[in-house]
Design a protein around this motif. Structure first.
Motif, PDB file in Angstrom:
ATOM      1  N   SER A 380       0.857  -1.182   0.000  1.00  0.00           N
ATOM      2  CA  SER A 380       0.000   0.000   0.000  1.00  0.00           C
ATOM      3  C   SER A 380       0.891   1.228   0.000  1.00  0.00           C
ATOM      4  CB  SER A 380      -0.929   0.012   1.223  1.00  0.00           C
ATOM      5  OG  SER A 380      -0.168   0.059   2.421  1.00  0.00           O
ATOM      6  N   VAL A 404      -3.024   4.061  -2.913  1.00  0.00           N
ATOM      7  CA  VAL A 404      -3.108   2.849  -3.727  1.00  0.00           C
ATOM      8  C   VAL A 404      -2.781   1.642  -2.845  1.00  0.00           C
ATOM      9  CG1 VAL A 404      -2.535   3.927  -5.938  1.00  0.00           C
ATOM     10  CG2 VAL A 404      -0.700   3.063  -4.468  1.00  0.00           C
ATOM     11  N   LYS A 405      -3.347   0.506  -3.205  1.00  0.00           N
ATOM     12  CA  LYS A 405      -2.974  -0.758  -2.584  1.00  0.00           C
ATOM     13  C   LYS A 405      -3.128  -1.857  -3.619  1.00  0.00           C
ATOM     14  CE  LYS A 405      -7.560  -1.731  -0.642  1.00  0.00           C
ATOM     15  NZ  LYS A 405      -8.313  -2.057   0.596  1.00  0.00           N
ATOM     16  N   GLY A 406      -2.423  -2.941  -3.412  1.00  0.00           N
ATOM     17  CA  GLY A 406      -2.463  -4.060  -4.338  1.00  0.00           C
ATOM     18  C   GLY A 406      -1.498  -5.124  -3.877  1.00  0.00           C
ATOM     19  N   VAL A 455      -3.942  -2.507  -9.417  1.00  0.00           N
ATOM     20  CA  VAL A 455      -3.788  -1.053  -9.379  1.00  0.00           C
ATOM     21  C   VAL A 455      -5.042  -0.350  -9.866  1.00  0.00           C
ATOM     22  CG1 VAL A 455      -2.741  -0.864 -11.687  1.00  0.00           C
ATOM     23  CG2 VAL A 455      -2.208   0.840  -9.940  1.00  0.00           C
ATOM     24  N   GLU A 457      -8.062  -1.272  -9.419  1.00  0.00           N
ATOM     25  CA  GLU A 457      -9.140  -1.330  -8.423  1.00  0.00           C
ATOM     26  C   GLU A 457      -9.093  -0.120  -7.498  1.00  0.00           C
ATOM     27  OE1 GLU A 457      -9.972  -4.962  -6.422  1.00  0.00           O
ATOM     28  OE2 GLU A 457      -9.264  -6.195  -8.088  1.00  0.00           O
ATOM     29  N   ASN A 458      -8.015   0.629  -7.547  1.00  0.00           N
ATOM     30  CA  ASN A 458      -7.923   1.894  -6.815  1.00  0.00           C
ATOM     31  C   ASN A 458      -8.639   2.955  -7.648  1.00  0.00           C
ATOM     32  OD1 ASN A 458      -5.815   1.340  -4.492  1.00  0.00           O
ATOM     33  ND2 ASN A 458      -5.034   0.323  -6.328  1.00  0.00           N
ATOM     34  N   ASP A 459      -9.845   3.290  -7.235  1.00  0.00           N
ATOM     35  CA  ASP A 459     -10.733   4.100  -8.066  1.00  0.00           C
ATOM     36  C   ASP A 459     -10.133   5.455  -8.440  1.00  0.00           C
ATOM     37  OD1 ASP A 459     -12.574   2.040  -7.901  1.00  0.00           O
ATOM     38  OD2 ASP A 459     -13.625   2.933  -6.190  1.00  0.00           O
ATOM     39  N   ARG A 460      -9.491   6.100  -7.497  1.00  0.00           N
ATOM     40  CA  ARG A 460      -8.972   7.442  -7.792  1.00  0.00           C
ATOM     41  C   ARG A 460      -7.823   7.377  -8.793  1.00  0.00           C
ATOM     42  NH1 ARG A 460      -7.557  10.944  -2.848  1.00  0.00           N
ATOM     43  NH2 ARG A 460      -7.151  12.405  -4.571  1.00  0.00           N
ATOM     44  N   ARG A 462      -7.417   4.958 -11.097  1.00  0.00           N
ATOM     45  CA  ARG A 462      -8.030   4.618 -12.389  1.00  0.00           C
ATOM     46  C   ARG A 462      -8.712   5.840 -13.003  1.00  0.00           C
ATOM     47  NH1 ARG A 462     -11.430   1.561 -10.594  1.00  0.00           N
ATOM     48  NH2 ARG A 462     -13.393   2.636 -11.012  1.00  0.00           N
TER      49      ARG A 462
END
Length: 514
Positions: A380, A404-406, A455, A457-460, A462
């Protein structure tokens, strides 16, 4: 054990789909339910909280059951490297032997079966019930002696079996009858049939249901329609859905490598109403590529071989020309490695028979595959402030960190050139090193690469990337869709469809639950 096993008459019949729906339905009824698949063959995987690797399909089922994914839900994961060889992941870690022609003799009935039994004991001790997924078809008689994923698992867990078949592809009646005929003594475990992906008036299908029950003596538990708004992550690239955005949409090309992996990284785009995914392969005309707004190079199970494929097909030259003309290119994991100047594998760790190959040269990095252990870590952090939104275009978010996280799953180390003008894409905090720079990008994110799976899936993040594409096209910016909310809606819709169209009380009875 209290539970049920879902087997299919073929691959992609709907086993994962049904297991996911049952897990959400049972969890909502207060049942501590655990998904389980003894052995999965897929290049889609994710990292658990403790740094181990598990199939993406079982991670999705765990999420539906309101659990965090654990390796006992999928003790064996086979990740194909080529047609005749796979990497073995045993209980979350790489097992240093290939899954080749000797696999069934030397692994399944020793290490494999032991791991499966250990996982089933753990589930029996800690959960109320289990929903088990089979693989392919249980009627593969050539594999019966050493298989550890279908009827042998039903016997080990001592559970009944539901057989699911895909009506949409045709031949479902013959598939069910043929499968039952080939099961031998194990046929007695099959207590129900589910027809899946049915389109049209169910009344027209009633005679087929009556005929099958009379012919086989096995009850039809229900007929599942094609459920809209309930898509879940798939196990193979056949599950990718292309061309969803319609006229005027952003066109994002996705290179379909022969060794494509973790393509579920692309799932969040399904929720974006103005985004089209366009598959790129050896037969893609150059005019299609030139018309795109961006290209994504997804993960690869063999970066060396897939880089060679890019060169052989002419896509490498076309991608460089696309980037030189201002097109956006983003690489994920293996795709990131291929965007560099060179890939080096002196010890043939990639199992590709190549010790080195030039990359696309879009980023000033070199990737080396050595003797280091496989990186599997949850991470993260935040987007490098250098790539923050332009305050002149988006003042309400200017200066606000983009978290971000992944997770990372890869062999090899990617090293930037000394004095490279590109900037690190993310600043991460994880068990490896706080404040670790990860990935690389050019101004405006036109060219970018990262090891970070999930990556998008992090809405902001994307939303930032898509708005950069929209700005280039002169389109109005849009807020990103809330993917977490959409996934929850999909699980709920799937559970509702299971309750509406299947005999849930009958299934509970077969599971030994009141």
């Amino acid at each position: 054990m209290k539970g049920i096993m879902i087997q299919g008459t073929s691959s992609d019949a709907g086993k994962s789909f049904l297991v996911t729906g049952l897990c959400r339905l049972l969890a909502d009824r207060g049942v501590r339910v655990c998904p389980f698949k003894s052995q999965n063959m897929s290049n889609n995987s994710c990292v658990t909280w403790d740094g181990l690797e598990v199939s993406r399909a079982q991670a999705v089922q765990a999420e539906a059951a309101r659990l965090r994914p654990e390796t006992f839900m999928n003790p064996i994961l086979l990740k194909p490297r080529r047609d005749t060889c796979s990497e073995i992941v045993l209980e979350g870690r790489v097992f240093e032997a290939p899954a080749d022609r000797d696999y069934y003799r030397t692994f399944t009935m020793s290490y494999g079966l032991s791991a499966v039994r250990h996982a089933l004991r753990h589930i029996a001790e800690h959960f109320d019930a289990v929903v088990i997924e089979g693989a392919g078809s249980p009627a593969e008689v050539n594999l019966n002696e050493t298989e550890i994923v279908n009827m042998r698992i039903a016997r080990e867990a001592d559970v009944h079996v539901l057989l699911v078949t895909d009506v949409d592809r045709g031949g479902s009646l013959a598939s069910v009858v043929g499968t039952l005929e080939l099961l031998g003594e194990d046929r007695q475990r099959v207590k129900g049939v589910v027809f899946n992906k049915f389109r049209g008036d169910p009344a027209l299908f009633a005679p087929a249901v009556e005929w099958l029950e009379a012919r086989t003596g096995v009850r039809v538990i229900g007929v599942m329609p094609w459920v809209e708004g309930a898509s879940i992550a798939g196990e193979d690239s056949l599950g990718l859905r292309w061309g969803r955005g319609g006229p005027g949409a952003l066109s994002v090309g996705v290179v379909r490598f022969p060794g494509i992996s973790n393509f579920t990284d692309l799932d969040p785009f399904e929720h974006e109403p103005d985004v089209d995914l366009v598959g790129l392969d050896s037969g893609t005309p150059l005019k299609v590529l030139r018309s795109l707004d961006a290209v994504i190079l997804p993960g690869s199970k063999n970066s060396m071989r897939d880089m060679s494929w890019l060169r052989e097909t002419g896509l490498a030259e076309a991608l460089r020309a696309f980037a030189d003309a201002g097109g956006f290119v983003l690489g994920l994991c293996g795709g990131y490695q291929m965007m560099g100047r060179r890939l080096e594998d002196p010890d043939l760790r990639e199992n590709s028979e190549m010790r080195g190959i030039d990359g696309l040269g879009l980023l000033p990095v070199v990737t080396r595959f050595g003797a280091e252990v496989k990186t599997t870590v949850c991470v993260s952090g935040a987007l490098n402030p250098k790539f923050a939104p332009n305050p002149n275009r988006n003042s309400n978010t200017a200066g606000v960190p983009i978290p971000v996280k992944g997770y990372e799953i890869h062999f090899g180390r990617t090293i930037p050139d000394a004095g490279a003008s590109c900037k690190p894409l993310f600043i991460l905090e994880d068990g490896m090193k706080d404040g670790r720079a990860e990935g690389l990008g050019t101004e405006g994110l036109q060219i970018a690469g990262t090891y970070l799976h999930g990556v998008f899936e992090n809405d902001r993040f994307r939303g930032l990337w898509l708005n950069a594409l929209r700005h280039t096209r002169g389109l109005e910016e849009r807020p990103a869709v809330n993917t977490a909310s959409r996934k929850e809606q999909a699980y709920d819709a799937l559970a509702a469809a299971v309750e509406r169209h299947l005999d849930v009380n009958g299934i509970l009875g077969l599971m030994g639950l009141s």
